[in-house]
Every structure is written in C-alpha cells, then in structure tokens.
Write an enzyme that holds these catalytic residues in place. Structure first.
Site, mmCIF file in Angstrom:
data_model
loop_
_atom_site.group_PDB
_atom_site.id
_atom_site.type_symbol
_atom_site.label_atom_id
_atom_site.label_comp_id
_atom_site.label_asym_id
_atom_site.label_seq_id
_atom_site.Cartn_x
_atom_site.Cartn_y
_atom_site.Cartn_z
ATOM 1 N N ALA A 169 0.596 -2.285 22.591
ATOM 2 C CA ALA A 169 0.384 -1.331 23.668
ATOM 3 C C ALA A 169 -1.015 -0.720 23.594
ATOM 4 O O ALA A 169 -1.424 0.019 24.475
ATOM 5 C CB ALA A 169 1.442 -0.231 23.613
ATOM 6 N N ASN B 62 5.583 -2.139 15.044
ATOM 7 C CA ASN B 62 4.567 -1.107 15.184
ATOM 8 C C ASN B 62 4.930 -0.126 16.295
ATOM 9 O O ASN B 62 5.439 0.963 16.029
ATOM 10 C CB ASN B 62 3.198 -1.744 15.423
ATOM 11 N N ASP B 63 4.702 -0.535 17.541
ATOM 12 C CA ASP B 63 4.921 0.385 18.660
ATOM 13 C C ASP B 63 6.333 0.980 18.689
ATOM 14 O O ASP B 63 6.508 2.122 19.074
ATOM 15 C CB ASP B 63 4.653 -0.334 19.980
ATOM 16 N N VAL B 64 7.318 0.195 18.257
ATOM 17 C CA VAL B 64 8.701 0.666 18.350
ATOM 18 C C VAL B 64 9.013 1.749 17.330
ATOM 19 O O VAL B 64 10.116 2.277 17.299
ATOM 20 C CB VAL B 64 9.708 -0.490 18.189
#
Lengths: 464, 100
Positions: free
Chosen positions: A434, A393-395
């Site tokens: 995050a 997700n965040d990456v």
C-alpha cells in the site's frame, strides 16, 4: 437418449456440483465433496455422448483430445508446487474463458448442430446468449492471462496506468453492447469476430491497472466471470448442468471478491479502477524520516519465544515467496517441545488469493485446527507473549485503526501490537504494497529481524 | 398462453444463484483456495458444448472449422477438468487435524 432423459441427468450432475461445494464447509467432508464433483462431471460427459449418439470417427478424435487435455491437466496438477497455486488458478480460469469462446464460435458457425437455426438466421435469444457467453469468456481469458503473468512474475506486479484508461474501458464496453445489438440485426460474422477481439482487448485493459496485492480480488472476480460465461453458453445450449454450474461459480466468485474487498475495506470499484499504490507512494517518500528501530538477531528471537507461554504466528505473502512454511513448522515444533502454545493468525487478504496461507500451512503439515481467522483470534493478541510476523506487513499496520488520513484507514487489521513483544521478519524497512510506512516497526515492543523469512526462521530453529 | 422454455431456464439460473450464495457462504475460509480450484473444475462442464460442437451434425468432413473449435474446446476443458479436480484432491489431502 431422449432429450427429456438427458435433461434429467444434467439436473443430477448439477445437484452433484452443488454437493461438491457444500462439502467444502469443513475439511472432513471436503474430500467426499470432491468425489461428488467428479461424479457430476462424468455423468454430464457420458450423457452428452449418448444424446449426440454419434460414435463414428469423430468420436475417436474426441476421446483422443480428451485424453491429451486430461493428461496435460493431470501432469500439471501433480507437479505444481503449492506456492504457485494462485497463478495456476488464474491459468485455469483463462482456459475456461477460452473454451467458452470456442464453443460460442462453433455455435455461431454451425447453429444447426445445436438446434439454434441456420447460418444467417440464428434465433434472436440464442444469438444474444452466445454473444454474451463469447464476450464474457474472452474478457475472462485475456484478463486471466494478464493475472497469470503478473502472479508468475513474468510481468511486473506494479499497476500499469495511463491517462484516460477508464474512459477507454468504458468506450470498449459500450462498443461491445452496440456490436451485440448490430449482430442481432445483421447476423454478420464480421461483427461477431470484432466482438470477440474487442472483448479480448477489454480483458487486458481491465486487469493491467490492478497491482499485485489486489490479486485476491482479481482472481475471485475472474472466477466469477468464468461462471457467467459458462452460464451464457448454458443458455445457448439449453443445458441445465451448465446453467446451474455457471450460476454456482458466478456467485461463488462474487462472494469471494466481496470477502476480499471487505478484508481491505475497499469497494469493489475502487479495486477494479486500480492504482492504490500508485497515488500514495509519492507522499510517503517525502515524509520518510529516520525513526529508531530495534534490531535483533535469531538468538534474541529464539530466547524470547522459548520463554514465552504463547506465540501467535502471522504469515503473509512474504512467507510464500521465501517458501518458509516448512521451516516455520519446524520452528513451531521446537517451540511446542518447550511447552509454548502456538497458533496461527490469518488475515483474509494475506497472500495472493483467498485461502492462500491456509493451503501453504496445510502443505507444511500444520493441523488446520491451529490456524485461525482474523475475527477468531484477534482478541488473543492482548494475552499473547510473542507475535511472530513473517512476510505480512500492511495487514498488521496499527495506522489502519488510528489515522483517518491513511489510505488503509478502516481496513481490518490483526492487533499484533497488543502482544507483549512483536518479532517482525522482513528484508528491509521498505513500506508494504500500500506504500504506507508500518507504525509497528517503531514501537518499543517490536524487534525487527532483518533477513529472508526462510533463512531467519531456520536460524531460529538452530538456536532453539 | 404457453410459457416460453427460456423462462424455465431463467428460473433454474436464478434459483441456482441463490443456492450458490448460501452454499458458498458456508464454506470455511481456510478452504477458499480449494473452493476456487473446484469451481474451476466444475465450470469446465462447458466441455458438453465442445463435445456437441465437434460431434453433432457431423458431415463427411469431421475437420470443418466449427468442429475444430469444438476439438480445441475439448482439449482446454479437459486440462481444466483433470487439473482442477486432481489439484483440489491434492490440496484437500493436506488438511489434517491435530494428532491427539
């Protein structure tokens, strides 16, 4: 065996350990490297037996305990599923830390056996070395236990923070230094025991504020600590093999922590002080407005990928949780049969430990030359037809490149949005670790596949 | 004036940090997990300390407190040595190249 001869043998085993790490520069040489490591260990143990030269009853007990520990280790090594690798490594770190503490205690209780002086009059240098070894070992032990509990899911992965936390840690750190100082002056065993206990507490407090997705940094850091603890004991015992190994492991863990921090564009201290998710979640809740997303099913995904000429797979921690790696490989095999070119893109901090995704893909028989690191593959997204994001997700969040206000701004991300279409497998629209909404969900070229990673992938295989 | 042997050990230590630094940077990122498990295994060479603790200067009673800590250290380190090397071996066995 003379002290000089055994010192030379310890040097040899130190060199073999260096070669063991050197072997890991490529998968082809890595297996040989592991044998070097085993040889180094055998040499070190045999030489120690010969140089102590005591083959009485005690020796029998040592062998028995060696076999007991060894068979437990072997049992664990064969039985552990690859998805549990992060907690296994954390668990192993805790054992190294505790072993260091035990050796230090033993050296403190019976210094004459180690040639360090007599009780109440231990050589100053040895005392400093063993108390450092014990303190770092104790921090490694309790810290790794917390990391283990968090990774295993026994303890919540959410950061545990309270007011004045860092202040307390600082005070504990200062107390430890004072205790070492007074230990050197008084040689009192009470001070030694308090030192060990306070270090255990410090280890717990250091790790509880760090959240789940920061675990790659924590594990690497504890890896490094276990090395420094070993080196401290190595100085006490005046043993070259331990000193060399401690330095190798210490710097290895430090480099891995650095790589992981870099992968998140955060400083080491920022991670250690914890609380990334904790501060940002609140602001995120307010700004949540309904934006339209495109919703797809397995048939749509299968259709898109079958007609693509190239597909890039972006795995993340969600793949590990869902154990979807085998289903994923089946999907890729089916795509390859249709003439689609498939490669895998791995972000440095994907998963819960360095290299986590690579091991899982290797387990599912994915050839390692189809798996690429961020820098190697990032330019290829622009020419690729479909990006299949599974459990990451965040990456992949483009916000890291565009919005200086975002907490993840500046973090290197995979340029997934540049591919013609994006398939995003996710259970819900919830933000990632995050606490930041992923912009990618609302892009025109993104098709959300709301399902468990494994189930969705299996369904796609069926409709292919 | 003679050089304290400690200085020699310190030199070995610092040089090994440098060796470690360059060797570990050359490790391919895909093998970072095996790197952790193998460093884990080799740091268990601390078992030599545990062996000395349980055998050296042994008096009549082999179960003095210091020996017991030695024995415990041996068990912990042995779990790590066997577990660490074997699990590394198991992982490395899985890394295969594309079948041509």
């Amino acid at each position: 065996m003379s002290a000089n001869l055994s010192a030379l043998f310890y040097l040899i085993s130190g060199i073999l350990f260096i070669l063991a790490l050197r072997g890991l520069s490529s998968p082809e040489t890595s297996r040989q490297g592991n044998y070097f490591g085993i040889a180094g260990m055998v040499i070190a143990i045999v030489v120690t037996f010969l140089s102590v030269g005591n083959f009485g009853t005690g020796f029998i007990y040592v062998l028995i305990f060696l076999i007991i520990g060894g068979s437990m280790g072997a049992f664990i090594a064969f039985r552990i599923p690859m998805t549990a690798m992060p907690e296994l490594v954390a668990g192993f770190h805790s054992l190294v830390g505790l072993a260091a503490v035990f050796v230090a205690i033993s050296a403190f209780l019976k210094p004459e056996a180690f040639g360090l002086g007599i009780i109440g009059n231990i050589k100053l240098a040895s005392l400093i070395e063993m108390s450092l070894g014990a303190a770092i070992g104790a921090v490694t032990f309790s810290g790794s236990i917390i990391a283990f509990l968090k990774l295993r899911g026994i303890m919540s992965g959410a950061p545990i923070t309270f007011k004045g936390q860092h202040f307390i840690n600082l005070i504990l750190g200062i107390i430890i230094i004072f205790l070492i100082y007074y230990l050197c002056k008084s040689q009192s065993s009470n001070i030694f025991w308090s030192l060990v206990v306070i270090s255990f507490i410090l280890g717990v407090l250091l790790i509880i504020p760090i959240g789940g997705a920061d675990m790659p940094v924590v594990i690497s850091m504890l890896n490094s600590y276990s090395g420094w603890a070993a080196a401290g004991i190595g100085f006490t015992l005046e043993n070259t093999a331990l000193i060399i190994t401690g330095a190798l492991v210490g710097s290895s863990g430090a480099i891995l922590s650095y790589i992981m921090c870099k992968g998140m564009n955060r400083s080491f201290f920022n991670v250690i002080l914890g609380g990334w998710g904790a501060t940002d979640q609140a602001s995120n809740l307010q700004s949540k407005e309904k934006k339209p997303v495109k919703n797809g099913n397995a048939d749509d995904a299968a259709f898109l990928m079958k007609n693509a000429s190239s597909v890039i797979i972006v795995p993340g921690y969600g793949m590990a949780v869902a154990q979807a790696q085998h289903a994923l490989r089946e999907m890729v095999d089916a795509l390859k049969k249709n003439g689609v070119k498939v490669s895998y893109a791995i972000h440095p901090v994907a998963g819960r430990m360095p290299g986590h995704m690579n091991v899982l893909l290797a387990e599912a028989n994915v050839p390692y030359d189809e798996v690429f690191e961020l820098e190697e593959i990032n330019n290829d997204f622009a020419n690729c037809d479909v990006a299949y994001v599974i459990g990451a997700n965040d990456v992949t969040n483009p916000v890291a490149k565009s919005d200086p206000q975002s907490p993840i701004y500046g973090m290197p991300v995979l340029d997934v949005e540049k591919s013609k279409s994006v398939l995003f497998v996710k259970r819900s629209l919830s933000p990632g670790y995050a606490g930041i909404d992923n912009d990618l969900f609302y892009r025109d070229n993104t098709l959300m596949l709301f399902a468990d990673a494994k189930k969705m992938t299996e369904e796609i295989v069926k409709s292919l | 004036m003679e050089i304290d042997p400690f200085i020699f050990r310190l030199s070995i230590f610092i040089l090994s940090i440098f060796v470690g630094y360059y060797v570990v940077w050359s490790v391919t990122p895909s093998l970072h997990t095996p790197l952790m498990s193998v460093t884990n295994a080799i740091s268990s060479v601390i078992i030599v300390g545990a062996i000395i603790a349980s055998l050296a200067g042994a008096s009549e009673n082999i179960f003095e407190t210091s020996n017991i800590f030695g024995f415990l250290g041996i068990i912990l380190a042995a779990v790590n040595i066997f577990g660490g090397f074997l699990v590394t071996q198991r992982m490395l066995q899985m890394y295969k190249k594309k079948k041509k």
